[in-house]
Scaffold this motif. Structure first.
Motif, PDB file in Angstrom:
ATOM      1  N   ASN A 172       0.853  -1.205   0.000  1.00  0.00           N
ATOM      2  CA  ASN A 172       0.000   0.000   0.000  1.00  0.00           C
ATOM      3  C   ASN A 172       0.885   1.251   0.000  1.00  0.00           C
ATOM      4  O   ASN A 172       1.751   1.395   0.863  1.00  0.00           O
ATOM      5  N   VAL A 173       0.635   2.123  -0.961  1.00  0.00           N
ATOM      6  CA  VAL A 173       1.379   3.387  -1.022  1.00  0.00           C
ATOM      7  C   VAL A 173       0.524   4.479  -0.379  1.00  0.00           C
ATOM      8  O   VAL A 173      -0.655   4.642  -0.730  1.00  0.00           O
ATOM      9  N   ASP A 174       1.087   5.210   0.575  1.00  0.00           N
ATOM     10  CA  ASP A 174       0.302   6.271   1.238  1.00  0.00           C
ATOM     11  C   ASP A 174       0.053   7.427   0.270  1.00  0.00           C
ATOM     12  O   ASP A 174       0.755   7.577  -0.738  1.00  0.00           O
ATOM     13  N   SER A 175      -0.928   8.249   0.617  1.00  0.00           N
ATOM     14  CA  SER A 175      -1.368   9.297  -0.321  1.00  0.00           C
ATOM     15  C   SER A 175      -0.274  10.340  -0.575  1.00  0.00           C
ATOM     16  O   SER A 175      -0.134  10.843  -1.687  1.00  0.00           O
ATOM     17  N   LEU A 176       0.523  10.672   0.472  1.00  0.00           N
ATOM     18  CA  LEU A 176       1.581  11.683   0.288  1.00  0.00           C
ATOM     19  C   LEU A 176       2.645  11.187  -0.699  1.00  0.00           C
ATOM     20  O   LEU A 176       3.055  11.927  -1.610  1.00  0.00           O
ATOM     21  N   SER A 177       3.080   9.937  -0.538  1.00  0.00           N
ATOM     22  CA  SER A 177       4.084   9.374  -1.459  1.00  0.00           C
ATOM     23  C   SER A 177       3.538   9.334  -2.880  1.00  0.00           C
ATOM     24  O   SER A 177       4.257   9.590  -3.843  1.00  0.00           O
ATOM     25  N   GLU A 178       2.251   9.005  -2.991  1.00  0.00           N
ATOM     26  CA  GLU A 178       1.604   8.935  -4.308  1.00  0.00           C
ATOM     27  C   GLU A 178       1.580  10.314  -4.959  1.00  0.00           C
ATOM     28  O   GLU A 178       1.917  10.472  -6.133  1.00  0.00           O
ATOM     29  N   ARG A 201       4.934   5.265   3.527  1.00  0.00           N
ATOM     30  CA  ARG A 201       5.105   5.791   4.898  1.00  0.00           C
ATOM     31  C   ARG A 201       5.903   7.093   4.927  1.00  0.00           C
ATOM     32  O   ARG A 201       6.744   7.312   5.821  1.00  0.00           O
ATOM     33  N   SER A 202       5.626   7.988   4.000  1.00  0.00           N
ATOM     34  CA  SER A 202       6.352   9.271   3.941  1.00  0.00           C
ATOM     35  C   SER A 202       6.178  10.136   5.192  1.00  0.00           C
ATOM     36  O   SER A 202       7.148  10.735   5.658  1.00  0.00           O
ATOM     37  N   PRO A 203       4.946  10.264   5.740  1.00  0.00           N
ATOM     38  CA  PRO A 203       4.799  11.127   6.932  1.00  0.00           C
ATOM     39  C   PRO A 203       5.681  10.678   8.102  1.00  0.00           C
ATOM     40  O   PRO A 203       6.293  11.501   8.781  1.00  0.00           O
ATOM     41  N   VAL A 204       5.752   9.361   8.335  1.00  0.00           N
ATOM     42  CA  VAL A 204       6.597   8.854   9.429  1.00  0.00           C
ATOM     43  C   VAL A 204       8.067   9.146   9.118  1.00  0.00           C
ATOM     44  O   VAL A 204       8.847   9.544   9.991  1.00  0.00           O
ATOM     45  N   ALA A 205       8.436   8.956   7.851  1.00  0.00           N
ATOM     46  CA  ALA A 205       9.839   9.169   7.453  1.00  0.00           C
ATOM     47  C   ALA A 205      10.262  10.618   7.669  1.00  0.00           C
ATOM     48  O   ALA A 205      11.403  10.871   8.071  1.00  0.00           O
ATOM     49  N   ILE A 206       9.357  11.573   7.428  1.00  0.00           N
ATOM     50  CA  ILE A 206       9.709  12.987   7.637  1.00  0.00           C
ATOM     51  C   ILE A 206      10.136  13.214   9.092  1.00  0.00           C
ATOM     52  O   ILE A 206      11.162  13.865   9.364  1.00  0.00           O
ATOM     53  N   LEU A 207       9.358  12.677  10.016  1.00  0.00           N
ATOM     54  CA  LEU A 207       9.694  12.844  11.439  1.00  0.00           C
ATOM     55  C   LEU A 207      11.042  12.200  11.761  1.00  0.00           C
ATOM     56  O   LEU A 207      11.860  12.756  12.509  1.00  0.00           O
TER      57      LEU A 207
END
Length: 324
Positions: A172-178, A201-207
């Motif tokens: 599953n690709v999250d909406s931000l990465s997409e 999981r871009s939001p988690v990666a930002i943190l």
């Protein structure tokens, strides 16, 4: 290849000029009672050994260099952290070009990660300067204590950390990465074909990039120990892409973070130059040795060194705070 050679020669030329300047300006009290040539040679040899052992153990030289120097030498902690950052930056800049040219480093992913990483690396470097200016010996003790805890945590992470996956499966690709279009492809020599991959999981990666940048800037550690797992285990990028992106990103973030250290007088050429040359030479020697020997045992040597350095830093920090 020719470009990388030119970059390497340019860096070595600058380093030699800095070394000459440092030799001329050095005083014996700044070189631990040794004459400048002896000081240069001692740290050159020590850093060659660190570079060899670090490569065989599968970690960056910076993550061994900074705690070892801070725990077992009398050199100012601000100078050691500045040199650690300088070493990580120079090594990453030399290695970055082939990764970018071959498409292993995902440019979109780099833009995405560089903003939080570089911003917080600069904040960490500014914080290091603030602690040095305002807290003096107490600040030094707190830095050693914090780094001791961190180094022991990294050693445990290396010992018990999850196994890295060469080609993770993204379900599953999250909406931000997409929306950012972070998916890309690269040519894989070993497979003889193109590898298409996605990340998530871009939001988690930002943190996580913010936290890694802060630690890297504050303590002068190379960030590969944390960056590769974030790309590979959290965002599920292929392992080669994770390693390439980590190397390029360190070059970007640490180039920004090194300036507060330079402005604060943290670069001592007679110390920085042999350390950097030694780590680069040691890395090249270690890479050749790795092809011929089973290096698994060296991993445990690295863990032992990091535990030893961490415990020494804890002892120094507690002594500085008056608890021992």
């Amino acid at each position: 290849m020719q470009g990388s050679s030119l970059v390497g020669k340019a860096i070595l030329l600058v380093l030699l000029l800095l070394a000459c300047t440092g030799t001329a300006l050095a005083a014996e009290d700044a070189t631990m009672g040794m004459s400048p040539p002896v000081f240069f040679l001692v740290f050159l040899l020590v850093c060659i050994i660190i570079g060899i052992v670090a490569v065989l153990g599968g970690v960056g030289g910076g993550v061994v260099f900074t705690p070892l120097m801070m725990g077992f030498t009398d050199i100012d902690t601000f100078i050691i952290r500045a040199t650690g950052l300088f070493v990580a930056m120079a090594g990453a800049l030399v290695a970055a070009r082939p990764f970018l040219r071959r498409g292993l480093a995902n440019v979109r992913l780099l833009f995405f990660a560089a903003v939080p990483y570089a911003t917080f690396a600069v904040i960490g470097a500014l914080l290091a300067g603030y602690v040095k200016e305002t807290m003096g010996a107490t600040g030094d003790a707190l830095v050693k204590l914090s780094l001791g805890v961190l180094v022991i945590f990294i050693a445990l992470l290396i010992l018990f950390g999850g196994k890295r996956v060469e080609y993770p499966e993204v379900k599953n690709v999250d909406s931000l990465s997409e929306r950012l279009g972070l998916a890309m492809a690269y040519w894989e020599e070993s497979l003889g074909g193109v590898v298409d991959y996605k990340v998530t999981r871009s939001p988690v990666a930002i943190l996580l990039f913010c936290g890694v940048g802060l630690i890297s800037g504050m303590f002068g550690l190379g960030a590969g120990w944390a960056m590769v797992p974030v790309f590979n285990l959290v965002m599920l990028a292929p392992l080669k892409v994770a390693a390439a992106c980590s190397k390029v990103l360190i070059g970007i973030g640490d180039t920004a973070a090194i300036w507060p250290y330079i402005m604060g007088g943290g670069i001592f050429p007679l110390f920085a130059v042999p350390c950097m040359i030694g780590l680069i030479v040691g890395t090249l020697i270690g890479a050749k040795i790795m092809l011929r020997v089973k290096a698994g045992f060296v991993r445990y040597l690295i863990i032992a060194i990091m535990f030893g350095s961490g415990l020494k830093l804890l002892q120094s920090g507690l002594t500085g705070l008056g608890y021992l």
